[in-house]
Design a protein around this motif. Structure first.
Motif, PDB file in Angstrom:
ATOM      1  N   ARG A 157      -1.982   6.867   6.296  1.00  0.00           N
ATOM      2  CA  ARG A 157      -1.665   6.325   4.973  1.00  0.00           C
ATOM      3  C   ARG A 157      -1.731   4.791   4.971  1.00  0.00           C
ATOM      4  O   ARG A 157      -2.253   4.170   4.048  1.00  0.00           O
ATOM      5  CB  ARG A 157      -0.263   6.763   4.559  1.00  0.00           C
ATOM      6  CG  ARG A 157      -0.134   8.249   4.269  1.00  0.00           C
ATOM      7  CD  ARG A 157      -0.745   8.598   2.939  1.00  0.00           C
ATOM      8  NE  ARG A 157      -0.441   9.967   2.560  1.00  0.00           N
ATOM      9  CZ  ARG A 157      -0.892  10.548   1.467  1.00  0.00           C
ATOM     10  NH1 ARG A 157      -1.663   9.875   0.631  1.00  0.00           N
ATOM     11  NH2 ARG A 157      -0.594  11.791   1.190  1.00  0.00           N
ATOM     12  N   SER A 158      -1.186   4.178   6.026  1.00  0.00           N
ATOM     13  CA  SER A 158      -1.185   2.723   6.111  1.00  0.00           C
ATOM     14  C   SER A 158      -2.605   2.171   6.194  1.00  0.00           C
ATOM     15  O   SER A 158      -2.965   1.214   5.489  1.00  0.00           O
ATOM     16  CB  SER A 158      -0.382   2.282   7.338  1.00  0.00           C
ATOM     17  OG  SER A 158      -0.408   0.882   7.484  1.00  0.00           O
ATOM     18  N   LEU A 159      -3.429   2.760   7.050  1.00  0.00           N
ATOM     19  CA  LEU A 159      -4.809   2.296   7.197  1.00  0.00           C
ATOM     20  C   LEU A 159      -5.609   2.529   5.925  1.00  0.00           C
ATOM     21  O   LEU A 159      -6.413   1.679   5.508  1.00  0.00           O
ATOM     22  CB  LEU A 159      -5.471   3.003   8.380  1.00  0.00           C
ATOM     23  CG  LEU A 159      -4.964   2.597   9.770  1.00  0.00           C
ATOM     24  CD1 LEU A 159      -5.462   3.591  10.818  1.00  0.00           C
ATOM     25  CD2 LEU A 159      -5.413   1.181  10.119  1.00  0.00           C
ATOM     26  N   LEU A 160      -5.387   3.680   5.284  1.00  0.00           N
ATOM     27  CA  LEU A 160      -6.099   3.973   4.042  1.00  0.00           C
ATOM     28  C   LEU A 160      -5.700   2.974   2.957  1.00  0.00           C
ATOM     29  O   LEU A 160      -6.557   2.461   2.214  1.00  0.00           O
ATOM     30  CB  LEU A 160      -5.801   5.401   3.596  1.00  0.00           C
ATOM     31  CG  LEU A 160      -6.486   5.860   2.308  1.00  0.00           C
ATOM     32  CD1 LEU A 160      -8.009   5.720   2.396  1.00  0.00           C
ATOM     33  CD2 LEU A 160      -6.101   7.308   1.989  1.00  0.00           C
ATOM     34  N   GLY A 161      -4.411   2.670   2.876  1.00  0.00           N
ATOM     35  CA  GLY A 161      -3.961   1.679   1.903  1.00  0.00           C
ATOM     36  C   GLY A 161      -4.575   0.312   2.162  1.00  0.00           C
ATOM     37  O   GLY A 161      -4.959  -0.401   1.228  1.00  0.00           O
ATOM     38  N   THR A 162      -4.703  -0.038   3.444  1.00  0.00           N
ATOM     39  CA  THR A 162      -5.325  -1.317   3.800  1.00  0.00           C
ATOM     40  C   THR A 162      -6.791  -1.334   3.398  1.00  0.00           C
ATOM     41  O   THR A 162      -7.311  -2.345   2.899  1.00  0.00           O
ATOM     42  CB  THR A 162      -5.184  -1.575   5.308  1.00  0.00           C
ATOM     43  OG1 THR A 162      -3.790  -1.582   5.655  1.00  0.00           O
ATOM     44  CG2 THR A 162      -5.804  -2.908   5.702  1.00  0.00           C
ATOM     45  N   ALA A 163      -7.483  -0.212   3.611  1.00  0.00           N
ATOM     46  CA  ALA A 163      -8.892  -0.121   3.210  1.00  0.00           C
ATOM     47  C   ALA A 163      -9.032  -0.264   1.695  1.00  0.00           C
ATOM     48  O   ALA A 163      -9.901  -1.004   1.204  1.00  0.00           O
ATOM     49  CB  ALA A 163      -9.483   1.205   3.690  1.00  0.00           C
ATOM     50  N   TYR A 164      -8.179   0.417   0.945  1.00  0.00           N
ATOM     51  CA  TYR A 164      -8.210   0.287  -0.519  1.00  0.00           C
ATOM     52  C   TYR A 164      -7.928  -1.162  -0.930  1.00  0.00           C
ATOM     53  O   TYR A 164      -8.562  -1.693  -1.854  1.00  0.00           O
ATOM     54  CB  TYR A 164      -7.165   1.199  -1.152  1.00  0.00           C
ATOM     55  CG  TYR A 164      -7.507   2.674  -1.155  1.00  0.00           C
ATOM     56  CD1 TYR A 164      -8.826   3.112  -1.190  1.00  0.00           C
ATOM     57  CD2 TYR A 164      -6.497   3.645  -1.133  1.00  0.00           C
ATOM     58  CE1 TYR A 164      -9.128   4.472  -1.195  1.00  0.00           C
ATOM     59  CE2 TYR A 164      -6.790   4.990  -1.155  1.00  0.00           C
ATOM     60  CZ  TYR A 164      -8.109   5.404  -1.180  1.00  0.00           C
ATOM     61  OH  TYR A 164      -8.401   6.737  -1.195  1.00  0.00           O
ATOM     62  N   PHE A 165      -6.981  -1.807  -0.263  1.00  0.00           N
ATOM     63  CA  PHE A 165      -6.648  -3.195  -0.589  1.00  0.00           C
ATOM     64  C   PHE A 165      -7.870  -4.096  -0.384  1.00  0.00           C
ATOM     65  O   PHE A 165      -8.154  -4.961  -1.218  1.00  0.00           O
ATOM     66  CB  PHE A 165      -5.484  -3.671   0.285  1.00  0.00           C
ATOM     67  CG  PHE A 165      -5.177  -5.133   0.146  1.00  0.00           C
ATOM     68  CD1 PHE A 165      -4.550  -5.615  -0.992  1.00  0.00           C
ATOM     69  CD2 PHE A 165      -5.523  -6.031   1.148  1.00  0.00           C
ATOM     70  CE1 PHE A 165      -4.271  -6.973  -1.140  1.00  0.00           C
ATOM     71  CE2 PHE A 165      -5.248  -7.380   1.016  1.00  0.00           C
ATOM     72  CZ  PHE A 165      -4.629  -7.856  -0.127  1.00  0.00           C
ATOM     73  N   ARG A 166      -8.577  -3.893   0.711  1.00  0.00           N
ATOM     74  CA  ARG A 166      -9.752  -4.723   0.980  1.00  0.00           C
ATOM     75  C   ARG A 166     -10.895  -4.444   0.010  1.00  0.00           C
ATOM     76  O   ARG A 166     -11.768  -5.281  -0.182  1.00  0.00           O
ATOM     77  CB  ARG A 166     -10.211  -4.525   2.425  1.00  0.00           C
ATOM     78  CG  ARG A 166      -9.191  -5.051   3.430  1.00  0.00           C
ATOM     79  CD  ARG A 166      -9.693  -5.001   4.843  1.00  0.00           C
ATOM     80  NE  ARG A 166      -8.651  -5.388   5.777  1.00  0.00           N
ATOM     81  CZ  ARG A 166      -8.795  -5.400   7.100  1.00  0.00           C
ATOM     82  NH1 ARG A 166      -9.963  -5.048   7.635  1.00  0.00           N
ATOM     83  NH2 ARG A 166      -7.798  -5.752   7.882  1.00  0.00           N
ATOM     84  N   GLN A 167     -10.860  -3.265  -0.612  1.00  0.00           N
ATOM     85  CA  GLN A 167     -11.826  -2.958  -1.668  1.00  0.00           C
ATOM     86  C   GLN A 167     -11.320  -3.413  -3.038  1.00  0.00           C
ATOM     87  O   GLN A 167     -11.978  -3.166  -4.047  1.00  0.00           O
ATOM     88  CB  GLN A 167     -12.102  -1.451  -1.700  1.00  0.00           C
ATOM     89  CG  GLN A 167     -12.854  -0.920  -0.489  1.00  0.00           C
ATOM     90  CD  GLN A 167     -13.088   0.571  -0.592  1.00  0.00           C
ATOM     91  OE1 GLN A 167     -12.227   1.340  -1.043  1.00  0.00           O
ATOM     92  NE2 GLN A 167     -14.273   1.011  -0.172  1.00  0.00           N
ATOM     93  N   ASN A 168     -10.144  -4.028  -3.055  1.00  0.00           N
ATOM     94  CA  ASN A 168      -9.506  -4.494  -4.289  1.00  0.00           C
ATOM     95  C   ASN A 168      -9.117  -3.346  -5.221  1.00  0.00           C
ATOM     96  O   ASN A 168      -9.016  -3.523  -6.436  1.00  0.00           O
ATOM     97  CB  ASN A 168     -10.389  -5.501  -5.034  1.00  0.00           C
ATOM     98  CG  ASN A 168      -9.576  -6.437  -5.908  1.00  0.00           C
ATOM     99  OD1 ASN A 168      -8.466  -6.821  -5.545  1.00  0.00           O
ATOM    100  ND2 ASN A 168     -10.115  -6.793  -7.060  1.00  0.00           N
ATOM    101  N   ARG A 169      -8.854  -2.186  -4.637  1.00  0.00           N
ATOM    102  CA  ARG A 169      -8.371  -1.037  -5.398  1.00  0.00           C
ATOM    103  C   ARG A 169      -6.840  -1.070  -5.302  1.00  0.00           C
ATOM    104  O   ARG A 169      -6.224  -0.297  -4.573  1.00  0.00           O
ATOM    105  CB  ARG A 169      -8.958   0.254  -4.833  1.00  0.00           C
ATOM    106  CG  ARG A 169     -10.474   0.313  -4.949  1.00  0.00           C
ATOM    107  CD  ARG A 169     -11.117   1.335  -4.005  1.00  0.00           C
ATOM    108  NE  ARG A 169     -10.729   2.700  -4.304  1.00  0.00           N
ATOM    109  CZ  ARG A 169     -11.189   3.758  -3.625  1.00  0.00           C
ATOM    110  NH1 ARG A 169     -12.062   3.579  -2.618  1.00  0.00           N
ATOM    111  NH2 ARG A 169     -10.792   4.973  -3.921  1.00  0.00           N
TER     112      ARG A 169
END
Length: 413
Positions: A157-169
């Motif tokens: 969940r943490s890594l997925l949230g970080t990936a979304y953040f870097r995509q500006n989602r």
């Protein structure tokens, strides 16, 4: 099928038609298994048994930090049976430890091909894409799959949230990171990225709470102070912003100093001054183990120089490792019997472990060596009182008060 007891839980290790199916154990558990002598021993086909033995050999070599032997054994296991998902997985772990990220990625992909339900392999694959290779878009799919298979997997969940953040989602990032923090409230990584996401979304108060929580968990997390300062600035709290940014600057400077000193000792292993300063900085940041190693290095390089002993003794005393502190201070007093401070430190340790006769002996010696130091008389008064020598305690305390008053008097009077 066999059963093995690991950390109080029964785990089943079964054999499928094509491969030995191992539970997906982390390296710490592997170490526990090996230390307990738990082996994978089954009545299987000759080829499968050879693969199992090679796999077991690889784990043992990895546990001993023999990476080349571990890599060779795991490759051999895979050659004998390519469907051993765990062999692929731990091969990826080993490649990652050596910064071979493309090979690690391929190994994690092979692990998921061998076992499509291998959550940890998907998680590691996504982490490699995201953190090590900076291929954010490719990280999302394996991380989404891991989170779907186990909604309570905090790291996924943490890594997925970080990936979304870097995509500006941002909305999706906040959702995933909030879930990760609920699953693991001690995850400073998830809290930090969650704070950044809320800050970027304009939720300044909420973001500041996340950065404050990080600081509670880790007072030396420099970037948390930086972003907390930015939150305060947006909220118009200029004084709080100044303080937070000042702490960030100080911690960043310490980190730079530590990095410089680490480079210095790598370049010259005999640089005692660099080792000592490195230990002092690490101790101030509560990096106890690494600080102790630096001070031990000072002692090894210069066994007759007192400061390494003094710093290491103080460190052990702070950790309440009194026997270790005692050994260090006894050694330094033998080498430097005429230094009052070392006598005082040794006496303080003896007092702490309630060896009052030894404590009095050392503290009386400290006072004789440095009779004008108030602190030594105060410590002596304390030990006299604990040992039941009331009159001596009062006399020592009276001397302390007199000396302290003299020191506190303004100059010229």
């Amino acid at each position: 099928m066999i059963e093995a007891v690991i950390s109080g839980e029964w785990r089943v290790i079964s054999k499928s038609k094509r491969a030995i199916k191992y539970t997906h154990l982390q390296p710490s558990v592997i170490g526990m298994m090996l230390s307990l002598g738990i082996l994978v021993a089954m009545s299987v086909d000759a080829g499968d048994e050879q693969a199992a033995r090679a796999y077991d050999e690889g784990l043992r070599a990895a546990f001993r930090q023999e990476h080349q032997q571990a890599l060779a054994a795991l490759h051999r296991a895979i050659k004998l049976d390519s469907s051993l998902a765990d062999a692929h997985y731990y091969l990826g772990i080993l490649y990652g430890a050596r910064d071979g990220w493309n090979k690690a990625l391929a190994a994690f992909q092979n692990a998921t091909a061998a076992d499509p339900a291998y959550i940890e392999a998907y998680c590691r694959m996504g982490e490699t894409y995201l953190v090590e290779l900076a291929r954010v878009n490719e990280a999302v799919e394996p991380l989404e799959r891991a989170a779907q298979m186990d909604p309570h997997h905090a790291q996924a969940r943490s890594l997925l949230g970080t990936a979304y953040f870097r995509q500006n989602r941002l909305e999706e990032a906040i959702r995933e990171l909030q879930h990760a923090v609920e699953l693991d409230p001690s995850s400073t990584d998830a809290l930090y990225t969650l704070g950044l996401a809320r800050f970027r979304s304009g939720e300044n108060e909420a973001a500041s709470l996340h950065f404050k929580k990080i600081i509670e968990l880790d007072p030396f997390y420099a970037k948390a102070y930086l972003n907390l300062g930015n939150c305060y600035r947006r909220m118009g709290q200029s004084e709080n912003s100044r303080k937070a940014l000042g702490t960030f600057a100080r911690l960043s400077n310490d980190e730079e100093q530590i990095a410089r000193l680490e480079r210095a000792v790598r370049h010259d292993d005999s640089d005692v001054e660099a080792w000592y300063q490195l230990g002092r900085l690490q101790m101030a940041r509560r990096q106890w183990e690494t600080a102790a190693g630096a001070f031990r290095k000072c002692i090894t390089l210069r066994p007759n120089e007192a400061r390494g002993y003094d710093a290491l003794g103080y460190l052990y005393f702070q950790l309440k490792a009194y026997r270790k502190a005692l050994q260090i201070y006894e050694d330094v007093v033998k080498r430097h019997p005429d230094v009052a401070q070392y006598r005082n430190s040794l006496g303080t340790v003896y007092m702490t472990i309630r060896n009052y006769p030894k404590a009095i002996e050392q503290l009386e010696a400290a006072v004789q060596l440095s009779p004008s130091e108030p602190a030594f008389h105060l410590t002596l008064a304390q030990i006299y009182k604990r040992a039941g020598y009331t009159a001596k305690a009062e006399e020592a305390f009276h001397t302390y008060q007199q000396l302290k008053s003299q020191k506190d008097e303004p100059s010229g009077k």
